[in-house]
Write a protein that holds these residues in place. Structure first.
Motif, PDB file in Angstrom:
ATOM      1  N   GLN A 121       0.828  -1.185  -0.203  1.00 54.74           N
ATOM      2  CA  GLN A 121       0.059  -0.067   0.036  1.00 54.74           C
ATOM      3  C   GLN A 121       0.743   1.252   0.079  1.00 54.74           C
ATOM      4  O   GLN A 121       0.579   2.278  -0.588  1.00 54.74           O
ATOM      5  CB  GLN A 121      -0.979   0.001   1.127  1.00 54.74           C
ATOM      6  N   ALA A 122       1.849   1.341   0.879  1.00 51.16           N
ATOM      7  CA  ALA A 122       2.734   2.475   0.924  1.00 51.16           C
ATOM      8  C   ALA A 122       3.645   2.721  -0.488  1.00 51.16           C
ATOM      9  O   ALA A 122       3.845   3.865  -0.982  1.00 51.16           O
ATOM     10  CB  ALA A 122       3.704   2.371   1.959  1.00 51.16           C
ATOM     11  N   LEU A 123       4.104   1.358  -0.909  1.00 51.69           N
ATOM     12  CA  LEU A 123       4.881   1.796  -2.073  1.00 51.69           C
ATOM     13  C   LEU A 123       4.088   2.034  -3.411  1.00 51.69           C
ATOM     14  O   LEU A 123       4.542   2.920  -3.978  1.00 51.69           O
ATOM     15  CB  LEU A 123       5.543   0.436  -2.372  1.00 51.69           C
ATOM     16  N   PHE A 124       2.848   1.566  -3.464  1.00 55.37           N
ATOM     17  CA  PHE A 124       2.186   1.905  -4.715  1.00 55.37           C
ATOM     18  C   PHE A 124       1.261   3.376  -4.511  1.00 55.37           C
ATOM     19  O   PHE A 124       0.924   3.740  -5.567  1.00 55.37           O
ATOM     20  CB  PHE A 124       1.273   0.754  -5.046  1.00 55.37           C
ATOM     21  N   ALA A 125       1.350   3.648  -3.419  1.00 54.08           N
ATOM     22  CA  ALA A 125       0.457   4.914  -3.311  1.00 54.08           C
ATOM     23  C   ALA A 125       1.404   6.179  -3.457  1.00 54.08           C
ATOM     24  O   ALA A 125       0.642   7.373  -3.178  1.00 54.08           O
ATOM     25  CB  ALA A 125      -0.198   4.976  -1.907  1.00 54.08           C
ATOM     26  N   THR A 126       2.524   6.198  -3.177  1.00 52.05           N
ATOM     27  CA  THR A 126       3.485   7.381  -3.183  1.00 52.05           C
ATOM     28  C   THR A 126       4.362   7.327  -4.462  1.00 52.05           C
ATOM     29  O   THR A 126       4.379   6.455  -5.195  1.00 52.05           O
ATOM     30  CB  THR A 126       4.184   7.064  -1.953  1.00 52.05           C
ATOM     31  N   ASP A 127       5.163   8.515  -4.542  1.00 44.63           N
ATOM     32  CA  ASP A 127       5.830   8.570  -5.634  1.00 44.63           C
ATOM     33  C   ASP A 127       7.365   8.938  -5.474  1.00 44.63           C
ATOM     34  O   ASP A 127       7.924   9.631  -6.221  1.00 44.63           O
ATOM     35  CB  ASP A 127       5.416   9.630  -6.832  1.00 44.63           C
ATOM     36  N   SER A 128       7.861   8.627  -4.009  1.00 47.08           N
ATOM     37  CA  SER A 128       9.274   8.829  -3.703  1.00 47.08           C
ATOM     38  C   SER A 128       9.652   7.967  -2.673  1.00 47.08           C
ATOM     39  O   SER A 128       8.900   7.519  -1.930  1.00 47.08           O
ATOM     40  CB  SER A 128       9.207  10.418  -3.349  1.00 47.08           C
ATOM     41  N   PHE A 129      10.686   7.713  -2.515  1.00 47.67           N
ATOM     42  CA  PHE A 129      11.471   7.009  -1.540  1.00 47.67           C
ATOM     43  C   PHE A 129      10.984   7.555  -0.245  1.00 47.67           C
ATOM     44  O   PHE A 129      10.500   6.737   0.799  1.00 47.67           O
ATOM     45  CB  PHE A 129      12.996   6.830  -1.511  1.00 47.67           C
ATOM     46  N   GLU A 130      11.037   8.876   0.189  1.00 44.75           N
ATOM     47  CA  GLU A 130      10.746   9.291   1.302  1.00 44.75           C
ATOM     48  C   GLU A 130       9.422   9.310   1.720  1.00 44.75           C
ATOM     49  O   GLU A 130       9.052   8.677   2.715  1.00 44.75           O
ATOM     50  CB  GLU A 130      11.277  10.824   1.354  1.00 44.75           C
ATOM     51  N   ALA A 131       8.426   9.352   0.815  1.00 39.90           N
ATOM     52  CA  ALA A 131       7.031   9.387   1.064  1.00 39.90           C
ATOM     53  C   ALA A 131       6.632   8.029   1.570  1.00 39.90           C
ATOM     54  O   ALA A 131       5.846   7.653   2.110  1.00 39.90           O
ATOM     55  CB  ALA A 131       6.335   9.981  -0.137  1.00 39.90           C
ATOM     56  N   ALA A 132       7.222   7.036   0.597  1.00 37.96           N
ATOM     57  CA  ALA A 132       6.710   5.635   0.856  1.00 37.96           C
ATOM     58  C   ALA A 132       7.188   5.372   2.219  1.00 37.96           C
ATOM     59  O   ALA A 132       6.351   4.457   2.952  1.00 37.96           O
ATOM     60  CB  ALA A 132       7.603   4.736  -0.266  1.00 37.96           C
ATOM     61  N   LEU A 133       8.472   5.391   2.565  1.00 33.47           N
ATOM     62  CA  LEU A 133       8.907   5.067   3.798  1.00 33.47           C
ATOM     63  C   LEU A 133       8.113   5.700   4.880  1.00 33.47           C
ATOM     64  O   LEU A 133       7.768   5.042   6.086  1.00 33.47           O
ATOM     65  CB  LEU A 133      10.558   5.474   3.792  1.00 33.47           C
ATOM     66  N   LEU A 134       7.900   7.006   4.854  1.00 23.41           N
ATOM     67  CA  LEU A 134       7.138   7.536   6.024  1.00 23.41           C
ATOM     68  C   LEU A 134       5.841   7.100   5.930  1.00 23.41           C
ATOM     69  O   LEU A 134       5.400   6.828   7.011  1.00 23.41           O
ATOM     70  CB  LEU A 134       7.269   9.197   5.921  1.00 23.41           C
ATOM     71  N   ASP A 135       5.079   6.755   5.062  1.00 21.80           N
ATOM     72  CA  ASP A 135       3.700   5.921   5.086  1.00 21.80           C
ATOM     73  C   ASP A 135       3.705   5.094   5.940  1.00 21.80           C
ATOM     74  O   ASP A 135       3.148   4.792   6.555  1.00 21.80           O
ATOM     75  CB  ASP A 135       3.534   5.990   3.571  1.00 21.80           C
ATOM     76  N   VAL A 136       4.892   3.911   5.327  1.00 21.66           N
ATOM     77  CA  VAL A 136       4.640   2.601   5.843  1.00 21.66           C
ATOM     78  C   VAL A 136       5.063   2.819   7.573  1.00 21.66           C
ATOM     79  O   VAL A 136       4.422   2.185   8.367  1.00 21.66           O
ATOM     80  CB  VAL A 136       5.466   1.767   5.264  1.00 21.66           C
ATOM     81  N   VAL A 137       5.901   3.449   7.851  1.00 22.82           N
ATOM     82  CA  VAL A 137       6.697   3.304   9.291  1.00 22.82           C
ATOM     83  C   VAL A 137       5.573   4.160  10.169  1.00 22.82           C
ATOM     84  O   VAL A 137       5.383   4.009  11.414  1.00 22.82           O
ATOM     85  CB  VAL A 137       8.147   3.921   9.589  1.00 22.82           C
ATOM     86  N   ASN A 138       4.944   5.145   9.668  1.00 22.39           N
ATOM     87  CA  ASN A 138       3.870   5.923  10.425  1.00 22.39           C
ATOM     88  C   ASN A 138       2.554   5.055  10.656  1.00 22.39           C
ATOM     89  O   ASN A 138       1.772   5.542  11.418  1.00 22.39           O
ATOM     90  CB  ASN A 138       3.567   7.288  10.016  1.00 22.39           C
ATOM     91  N   ARG A 139       2.369   4.065  10.095  1.00 22.87           N
ATOM     92  CA  ARG A 139       1.418   2.821  10.475  1.00 22.87           C
ATOM     93  C   ARG A 139       1.649   2.201  11.708  1.00 22.87           C
ATOM     94  O   ARG A 139       0.715   1.397  12.226  1.00 22.87           O
ATOM     95  CB  ARG A 139       1.248   1.895   9.378  1.00 22.87           C
ATOM     96  N   GLY A 140       2.827   2.388  12.160  1.00 26.59           N
ATOM     97  CA  GLY A 140       3.149   1.591  13.592  1.00 26.59           C
ATOM     98  C   GLY A 140       3.361  -0.014  13.386  1.00 26.59           C
ATOM     99  O   GLY A 140       3.777  -0.357  12.392  1.00 26.59           O
ATOM    100  N   GLY A 141       2.978  -0.561  14.690  1.00 27.17           N
ATOM    101  CA  GLY A 141       3.178  -1.919  14.514  1.00 27.17           C
ATOM    102  C   GLY A 141       4.773  -2.664  14.434  1.00 27.17           C
ATOM    103  O   GLY A 141       5.418  -1.901  15.179  1.00 27.17           O
ATOM    104  N   ASP A 142       4.943  -3.689  13.510  1.00 26.45           N
ATOM    105  CA  ASP A 142       6.080  -3.905  13.449  1.00 26.45           C
ATOM    106  C   ASP A 142       7.313  -3.014  12.367  1.00 26.45           C
ATOM    107  O   ASP A 142       7.653  -3.369  11.192  1.00 26.45           O
ATOM    108  CB  ASP A 142       6.175  -5.619  12.930  1.00 26.45           C
ATOM    109  N   ALA A 143       7.186  -1.824  12.733  1.00 29.04           N
ATOM    110  CA  ALA A 143       7.674  -0.875  11.690  1.00 29.04           C
ATOM    111  C   ALA A 143       9.076  -0.925  11.667  1.00 29.04           C
ATOM    112  O   ALA A 143       9.511  -0.328  10.412  1.00 29.04           O
ATOM    113  CB  ALA A 143       7.429   0.658  12.646  1.00 29.04           C
ATOM    114  N   ASP A 144       9.899  -1.268  12.346  1.00 22.21           N
ATOM    115  CA  ASP A 144      11.168  -1.734  11.663  1.00 22.21           C
ATOM    116  C   ASP A 144      11.241  -2.481  10.649  1.00 22.21           C
ATOM    117  O   ASP A 144      12.134  -2.452   9.761  1.00 22.21           O
ATOM    118  CB  ASP A 144      12.302  -2.087  12.975  1.00 22.21           C
ATOM    119  N   THR A 145      10.355  -3.619  10.729  1.00 19.23           N
ATOM    120  CA  THR A 145      10.619  -4.586   9.479  1.00 19.23           C
ATOM    121  C   THR A 145       9.812  -4.159   8.448  1.00 19.23           C
ATOM    122  O   THR A 145      10.325  -4.370   7.179  1.00 19.23           O
ATOM    123  CB  THR A 145      10.227  -6.022  10.115  1.00 19.23           C
TER     124      THR A 145
END
Length: 310
Positions: free
Chosen positions: A235-259
């Motif tokens: 979801q994060a990878l395909f909904a964004t258009d940059s490395f930074e945006a994708a990574l911020l999207d996924v880690v801010n979902r919390g949970g097992d955020a390091d993985t």
């Protein structure tokens, strides 16, 4: 001393595929370090504490230093060193490297990983029995060395290599399928395929195993279950258009955020390349880790391309 732009500038004359391999490694470590701060937090807790968690600051439940990484990157580097030592994906070498890593008392280790390593120590076996409840993300998070080492191999050879490393700790059809999807996506990104081709691979995974369907509802607070992990990553990878945006999207979902951060980081790093990774994150990443990632990516790429044109 590390200088802004020194990584990408120093590799400007290298083959693009090698540059993308290095970016995948650095993306893995950066995603791990960024996500570790908010691991096990909920999105609401993250918003209350940080607004948006944007910087590699350390802390978190592991009380890390800024730029420090966790088991995701540590196991990847152990796996890569074992492949380079053996000259191939060889399970005894890999299991031994994992055992040595655990003997060093890592700051974090998953239960399934621990159980597989203990079995190897006790029996010498390098494959766990297939387990219904072993569909965690531990084999996927560390698969990048196999991705690069098998870059020029056939699909059956790639799958075999993936399972040789994965089954040391995780032997489960969903774990295998998810790990192999990430493997193929990252290889495609390294070889310059467009994002649409990567999404086709994700959709094919969901067609084969409908539990991975990621387009219906947002996956927040993802657990260590491979399905939760990859739904959030896709979801994060395909909904964004940059490395930074994708990574911020996924880690801010919390949970097992390091993985989720590590897996998203390796795929997005390969896709967006070195120039797509924010300099501030490269500067903050632990320096020995950064150098180990760059050198290992280079060595695995050389192993993969022996006898092949780059």
């Amino acid at each position: 001393m590390f200088r802004a732009g020194s990584v990408s500038n120093g590799l400007a004359a290298e083959p693009h595929t090698l540059q993308r391999c290095i970016a995948a490694y650095l993306g893995l470590a950066i995603g791990d370090a960024l996500g570790a701060t908010v691991e096990f937090m909920t999105p609401t807790e993250i918003r209350h504490e940080y607004g948006v968690h944007r910087e590699i600051t350390g802390g978190g439940w592991l009380r890390l230093k800024a730029g420090e990484i966790t088991d995701d990157t540590e196991m990847s580097l152990a796996l890569g060193d074992a492949i380079l030592s053996a000259g191939k994906v060889e399970p005894v070498s890999i299991a031994t490297a994992f055992s040595d890593w655990m003997r060093g008392k890592p700051k974090d280790i998953g239960n399934t990983v621990r159980r597989g390593i203990v079995q190897f120590r006790r029996t010498g076996q390098t494959a766990m029995p297939e387990g219904e409840h072993d569909a965690g993300n531990g084999a996927c998070m560390r698969c990048l060395p196999v991705i690069i080492a098998t870059l020029r191999q056939s699909l059956p050879e790639v799958v075999q290599a993936s399972r040789l490393q994965a089954h040391i700790t995780h032997n489960n059809p969903l774990s295998d399928a998810g790990t192999e999807c990430i493997l193929h996506m990252t290889q495609a990104a390294i070889l310059g395929e467009p994002l649409a081709e990567l999404e086709i691979l994700a959709q094919q995974l969901a067609q084969r195993f409908p539990v991975f369907e990621y387009r219906k509802s947002q996956r927040d607070n993802p657990s260590g279950y491979i399905v939760d992990t990859l739904q959030a990553v896709f979801q994060a990878l395909f909904a964004t258009d940059s490395f930074e945006a994708a990574l911020l999207d996924v880690v801010n979902r919390g949970g097992d955020a390091d993985t989720t951060g590590a897996i998203l980081g390796m795929v997005a790093g390969a896709y967006y390349g070195l120039d797509g990774i924010p300099t501030r994150w490269l500067q903050t990443l632990d320096n020995p880790t950064r150098l180990h990632c760059i050198e290992q990516a280079r060595s695995l790429y050389q192993l993969a391309t022996q006898g092949h044109s780059p």
